[in-house]
Write an enzyme that holds these catalytic residues in place. Sequence first.
Site, PDB file in Angstrom:
ATOM      1  N   ARG A  70       0.841  -1.197   0.000  1.00 24.60           N
ATOM      2  CA  ARG A  70       0.000   0.000   0.000  1.00 24.60           C
ATOM      3  C   ARG A  70       0.879   1.251   0.000  1.00 24.60           C
ATOM      4  O   ARG A  70       2.081   1.185   0.243  1.00 24.60           O
ATOM      5  CB  ARG A  70      -0.918  -0.003   1.227  1.00 24.60           C
ATOM      6  CG  ARG A  70      -2.040  -1.025   1.156  1.00 24.60           C
ATOM      7  CD  ARG A  70      -2.836  -1.093   2.452  1.00 24.60           C
ATOM      8  NE  ARG A  70      -2.074  -1.660   3.559  1.00 24.60           N
ATOM      9  CZ  ARG A  70      -2.538  -1.799   4.794  1.00 24.60           C
ATOM     10  NH1 ARG A  70      -3.762  -1.375   5.091  1.00 24.60           N
ATOM     11  NH2 ARG A  70      -1.787  -2.340   5.745  1.00 24.60           N
ATOM     12  N   LYS A  84       1.511   2.158   7.355  1.00 28.64           N
ATOM     13  CA  LYS A  84       1.825   1.399   8.557  1.00 28.64           C
ATOM     14  C   LYS A  84       2.789   2.162   9.459  1.00 28.64           C
ATOM     15  O   LYS A  84       3.407   3.145   9.052  1.00 28.64           O
ATOM     16  CB  LYS A  84       2.425   0.037   8.187  1.00 28.64           C
ATOM     17  CG  LYS A  84       1.421  -0.902   7.544  1.00 28.64           C
ATOM     18  CD  LYS A  84       0.194  -1.146   8.423  1.00 28.64           C
ATOM     19  CE  LYS A  84       0.520  -1.950   9.678  1.00 28.64           C
ATOM     20  NZ  LYS A  84      -0.693  -2.149  10.531  1.00 28.64           N
ATOM     21  N   TYR A 141      -1.284   4.718  10.436  1.00 28.60           N
ATOM     22  CA  TYR A 141      -1.693   3.747  11.460  1.00 28.60           C
ATOM     23  C   TYR A 141      -0.512   3.535  12.400  1.00 28.60           C
ATOM     24  O   TYR A 141       0.616   3.343  11.961  1.00 28.60           O
ATOM     25  CB  TYR A 141      -2.067   2.402  10.825  1.00 28.60           C
ATOM     26  CG  TYR A 141      -3.400   2.389  10.115  1.00 28.60           C
ATOM     27  CD1 TYR A 141      -4.583   2.619  10.814  1.00 28.60           C
ATOM     28  CD2 TYR A 141      -3.477   2.124   8.753  1.00 28.60           C
ATOM     29  CE1 TYR A 141      -5.806   2.602  10.169  1.00 28.60           C
ATOM     30  CE2 TYR A 141      -4.702   2.099   8.100  1.00 28.60           C
ATOM     31  CZ  TYR A 141      -5.868   2.340   8.810  1.00 28.60           C
ATOM     32  OH  TYR A 141      -7.082   2.315   8.166  1.00 28.60           O
ATOM     33  N   HIS A 200      -1.088   1.934  16.163  1.00 24.30           N
ATOM     34  CA  HIS A 200      -1.346   0.801  17.061  1.00 24.30           C
ATOM     35  C   HIS A 200      -0.291   0.734  18.174  1.00 24.30           C
ATOM     36  O   HIS A 200       0.364  -0.287  18.382  1.00 24.30           O
ATOM     37  CB  HIS A 200      -1.383  -0.513  16.274  1.00 24.30           C
ATOM     38  CG  HIS A 200      -2.454  -0.558  15.223  1.00 24.30           C
ATOM     39  ND1 HIS A 200      -3.798  -0.631  15.542  1.00 24.30           N
ATOM     40  CD2 HIS A 200      -2.382  -0.510  13.875  1.00 24.30           C
ATOM     41  CE1 HIS A 200      -4.500  -0.645  14.418  1.00 24.30           C
ATOM     42  NE2 HIS A 200      -3.674  -0.572  13.408  1.00 24.30           N
ATOM     43  N   GLU A 258      -6.159   5.091  13.542  1.00 22.74           N
ATOM     44  CA  GLU A 258      -7.102   4.195  14.210  1.00 22.74           C
ATOM     45  C   GLU A 258      -7.736   4.762  15.475  1.00 22.74           C
ATOM     46  O   GLU A 258      -8.668   4.161  16.022  1.00 22.74           O
ATOM     47  CB  GLU A 258      -6.428   2.850  14.550  1.00 22.74           C
ATOM     48  CG  GLU A 258      -5.457   2.880  15.708  1.00 22.74           C
ATOM     49  CD  GLU A 258      -4.053   3.328  15.337  1.00 22.74           C
ATOM     50  OE1 GLU A 258      -3.174   3.309  16.212  1.00 22.74           O
ATOM     51  OE2 GLU A 258      -3.835   3.703  14.159  1.00 22.74           O
ATOM     52  N   VAL A 293     -12.005  -8.482  17.948  1.00 19.30           N
ATOM     53  CA  VAL A 293     -12.294  -7.631  19.102  1.00 19.30           C
ATOM     54  C   VAL A 293     -11.442  -6.370  19.044  1.00 19.30           C
ATOM     55  O   VAL A 293     -10.231  -6.440  18.820  1.00 19.30           O
ATOM     56  CB  VAL A 293     -12.015  -8.388  20.417  1.00 19.30           C
ATOM     57  CG1 VAL A 293     -12.213  -7.483  21.618  1.00 19.30           C
ATOM     58  CG2 VAL A 293     -12.910  -9.616  20.505  1.00 19.30           C
ATOM     59  N   LEU A 294     -12.067  -5.222  19.248  1.00 21.37           N
ATOM     60  CA  LEU A 294     -11.329  -3.960  19.230  1.00 21.37           C
ATOM     61  C   LEU A 294     -11.761  -3.077  20.386  1.00 21.37           C
ATOM     62  O   LEU A 294     -12.951  -2.841  20.587  1.00 21.37           O
ATOM     63  CB  LEU A 294     -11.574  -3.214  17.912  1.00 21.37           C
ATOM     64  CG  LEU A 294     -10.958  -1.812  17.833  1.00 21.37           C
ATOM     65  CD1 LEU A 294      -9.432  -1.900  17.775  1.00 21.37           C
ATOM     66  CD2 LEU A 294     -11.485  -1.038  16.638  1.00 21.37           C
ATOM     67  N   ALA A 317      -7.283  -8.868  15.341  1.00 28.47           N
ATOM     68  CA  ALA A 317      -6.858  -7.889  16.353  1.00 28.47           C
ATOM     69  C   ALA A 317      -5.383  -7.990  16.699  1.00 28.47           C
ATOM     70  O   ALA A 317      -4.929  -7.352  17.649  1.00 28.47           O
ATOM     71  CB  ALA A 317      -7.698  -8.073  17.625  1.00 28.47           C
ATOM     72  N   ASP A 346      -2.685  -6.737  15.551  1.00 24.75           N
ATOM     73  CA  ASP A 346      -1.885  -5.511  15.603  1.00 24.75           C
ATOM     74  C   ASP A 346      -2.171  -4.690  16.853  1.00 24.75           C
ATOM     75  O   ASP A 346      -1.467  -3.721  17.141  1.00 24.75           O
ATOM     76  CB  ASP A 346      -2.048  -4.665  14.332  1.00 24.75           C
ATOM     77  CG  ASP A 346      -3.494  -4.374  13.979  1.00 24.75           C
ATOM     78  OD1 ASP A 346      -4.383  -4.683  14.800  1.00 24.75           O
ATOM     79  OD2 ASP A 346      -3.742  -3.858  12.880  1.00 24.75           O
ATOM     80  N   VAL A 390      -1.457 -12.297  10.489  1.00 22.25           N
ATOM     81  CA  VAL A 390      -0.741 -11.259   9.750  1.00 22.25           C
ATOM     82  C   VAL A 390      -1.208  -9.884  10.222  1.00 22.25           C
ATOM     83  O   VAL A 390      -2.407  -9.590  10.233  1.00 22.25           O
ATOM     84  CB  VAL A 390      -0.962 -11.416   8.231  1.00 22.25           C
ATOM     85  CG1 VAL A 390      -0.300 -10.274   7.478  1.00 22.25           C
ATOM     86  CG2 VAL A 390      -0.406 -12.759   7.762  1.00 22.25           C
TER      87      VAL A 390
END
Length: 368
Positions: free
Chosen positions: A15, A75, A94, A96, A118, A239-240, A268, A270, A298
């Site tokens: 990406r 990323k 992103y 995380h 996010e 789940v987030l 989930a 990451d 992944v």
Amino acid sequence: MKIGIPKEIKNNENRVGLVPSGVRQLVHDGHDLYVETGAGLGIGISDDDYIQAGAKILPTAKDVFSESQMIIKVKEPQPVEIEMLGPQHILYTYLHLAADRELTEGLMKSGSTCIAYETIQNTDGSLPLLLPMSEVAGRMSTQVGAAYLQKENGGKGVLLGGVPGVNRGKVTVIGCGVAGTNAIKMAMGLGADVTAIDLNVKRLAEMDDLFDTRITTLFSNVQNIEDAVTKSDLVIGAVLVPGAKAPKLVTREMISKMEPGSVVVDIAVDQGGCIETCHPTTHESPTFEVDGVTHYCVANMPGAVARTSTYALTNVTLKYARLIASTDLKEAAQKDRAFELGINIYKGDLVYEQVAKDLDLPYTPLPW
């Protein structure tokens, strides 16, 4: 503002931070755009495409970072990229952070300001910049899980939809947010026997209505999770908790009770993962086994369908890129409170409280 788009360097990440249409809009707004050569080749976008959109092509990531005030990525930055960040930079990508202390400390040390896609969150709790990638990951999770259930891929040899006279495959999806709902849609489309688990009773009622009671909905507790997981051919963790580590809902003991050749996919991962036996993997080496159960974990799943993902991502990230570029961060935050929640690190200070709690790092409120 001077805005840079470096080439992504995470394993098999094709990406890119912006497609040419996004570049053209920012150039039209009066900003200077710098793109690293080859940044878009992974999705079929050439340097000439960016030049025609008004960008200047630079030979290395170092050149892009040196020229730019804002860096737009997909990323989280890798160690070599963190070394190129300084107090003059705004990083927009992103992140995380809650699952990665080393990354968080590195970004704090850089003195930069870091905005996480996010954690930009609307008043209704929705996450507009995470939504398209959650849709992609949710749909992919069922697709990938179905493939790994095939015998030649190490699976038990189950077809999710079954055939007349033969049981359908059993799929359990834990978490009925955007990713989970899309996973369920795909599983239903394949004809699987689907169980959906969530803590929110209202959401379970919505799922019942959405799928016309053709799925089983269960309230999230240890007993229900164990019963569903141990009887499933495919378990999808979706789940987030925005900005926080995912809770470990599926235990090692539950995994050990699944039939050999079963598959789990942890969307989930990451954010630390909601399945105890999971750890991040790459597209290059996507799976591992625990107790005979295949684990697909992944951390950048949408990178496998990079073209679709990049165009979908630009559609939602461009709005805030334009906001950041057109004004200072304080004014931008006051204009849009959803955006304010996206600021995780401000000039080297960790300003997102949940991340500070999860990583046991000092929390500093925003200075306004």
